[in-house]
Write an enzyme that holds these catalytic residues in place. Structure first.
Site, PDB file in Angstrom:
ATOM      1  N   ASN A   1       0.858  -1.179   0.000  1.00  0.00           N
ATOM      2  CA  ASN A   1       0.000   0.000   0.000  1.00  0.00           C
ATOM      3  C   ASN A   1       0.895   1.230   0.000  1.00  0.00           C
ATOM      4  O   ASN A   1       1.801   1.340   0.835  1.00  0.00           O
ATOM      5  CB  ASN A   1      -0.915  -0.016   1.221  1.00  0.00           C
TER       6      ASN A   1
ATOM      7  N   HIS B   1       2.875  -6.901   1.992  1.00  0.00           N
ATOM      8  CA  HIS B   1       1.989  -7.898   2.604  1.00  0.00           C
ATOM      9  C   HIS B   1       2.088  -9.168   1.751  1.00  0.00           C
ATOM     10  O   HIS B   1       1.798  -9.123   0.547  1.00  0.00           O
ATOM     11  CB  HIS B   1       0.533  -7.414   2.581  1.00  0.00           C
TER      12      HIS B   1
ATOM     13  N   HIS C   1       6.572  -1.709   3.382  1.00  0.00           N
ATOM     14  CA  HIS C   1       6.328  -3.112   3.732  1.00  0.00           C
ATOM     15  C   HIS C   1       5.517  -3.774   2.634  1.00  0.00           C
ATOM     16  O   HIS C   1       4.674  -3.151   2.005  1.00  0.00           O
ATOM     17  CB  HIS C   1       5.605  -3.244   5.080  1.00  0.00           C
TER      18      HIS C   1
HETATM   19  P1  AMP Z   1      -0.635  -0.757   5.762  1.00  0.00           P
HETATM   20  O1  AMP Z   1      -2.093  -0.387   5.867  1.00  0.00           O
HETATM   21  O2  AMP Z   1      -0.276  -1.278   4.413  1.00  0.00           O
HETATM   22  O3  AMP Z   1       0.270   0.360   6.211  1.00  0.00           O
HETATM   23  O4  AMP Z   1      -0.451  -1.991   6.709  1.00  0.00           O
HETATM   24  C1  AMP Z   1       0.028  -1.912   8.005  1.00  0.00           C
HETATM   25  C2  AMP Z   1      -0.116  -3.289   8.595  1.00  0.00           C
HETATM   26  O5  AMP Z   1       0.634  -3.362   9.779  1.00  0.00           O
HETATM   27  C3  AMP Z   1      -1.571  -3.671   8.963  1.00  0.00           C
HETATM   28  O6  AMP Z   1      -1.942  -4.839   8.251  1.00  0.00           O
HETATM   29  C4  AMP Z   1      -1.481  -3.915  10.464  1.00  0.00           C
HETATM   30  O7  AMP Z   1      -2.311  -4.974  10.888  1.00  0.00           O
HETATM   31  C5  AMP Z   1      -0.009  -4.222  10.659  1.00  0.00           C
HETATM   32  N1  AMP Z   1       0.526  -3.943  11.990  1.00  0.00           N
HETATM   33  C6  AMP Z   1       0.443  -2.796  12.688  1.00  0.00           C
HETATM   34  N2  AMP Z   1       1.108  -2.906  13.848  1.00  0.00           N
HETATM   35  C7  AMP Z   1       1.641  -4.154  13.873  1.00  0.00           C
HETATM   36  C8  AMP Z   1       2.431  -4.878  14.810  1.00  0.00           C
HETATM   37  N3  AMP Z   1       2.848  -4.331  15.977  1.00  0.00           N
HETATM   38  N4  AMP Z   1       2.793  -6.147  14.526  1.00  0.00           N
HETATM   39  C9  AMP Z   1       2.402  -6.704  13.363  1.00  0.00           C
HETATM   40  N5  AMP Z   1       1.650  -6.086  12.436  1.00  0.00           N
HETATM   41  C10 AMP Z   1       1.263  -4.829  12.691  1.00  0.00           C
END
Ligand code: AMP
Length: 118
Positions: free
Chosen positions: A82, A97, A95
């Site tokens: 994203n 996914h 990151h």
């Molecule tokens: P995005 O919306 O692409 O920025 O995705 C961020 C992702 O980070 C989401 O899917 C969250 O569930 C994940 N996330 C946020 N905090 C953590 C954490 N502490 N450990 C693992 N995943 C996380």
């Protein structure tokens, strides 16, 4: 500093899958599929639009290794990044996914009316 930087530094725990000198993979805290892994570079890069080809070159093989480790390389998976506000990015540290473990749906993705760009 983002939450992912804190995870890299060990200040916040994560459910780690794979790590090397430059990259880290860990389970998403809010999984959207049976397998949902986040893959990040350790260097601070805001998103895909900012990443260099050099980082991506090494990240590609790391992502492939994670997919294989999770047993997704044969049946397939989805890789998503994203990017920015319209992309739905919430954590401003690049990151990917990695989603899999089931046949994934592919629905209309817009939450708002489309914008005019051209
Ligand atoms: P995005 O919306 O692409 O920025 O995705 C961020 C992702 O980070 C989401 O899917 C969250 O569930 C994940 N996330 C946020 N905090 C953590 C954490 N502490 N450990 C693992 N995943 C996380």
């Amino acid at each position: 500093m983002t939450i992912f930087s804190k995870i890299i530094k060990g200040e916040i725990p994560c459910n780690k899958v794979l790590e090397n000198e430059n990259f880290l993979a860990f389970h998403d805290i809010n999984p959207k599929a049976p397998i949902h892994i986040l893959i990040i570079p350790k260097v601070e890069v805001e998103n895909f639009q900012q990443v260099t080809p050099e980082i991506m070159a090494n990240m590609t093989s790391f992502i492939q290794e994670v997919a294989k480790l999770m047993g997704l390389d044969d049946n397939g998976y989805r890789l998503i990044t994203n990017n920015g506000a319209d992309g739905g990015q919430e954590v401003m540290h690049l990151h990917f996914h990695l989603l899999g473990g089931a046949r994934l749906s592919w629905n209309h993705l817009c939450d708002s009316d489309s914008k005019k760009f051209l």
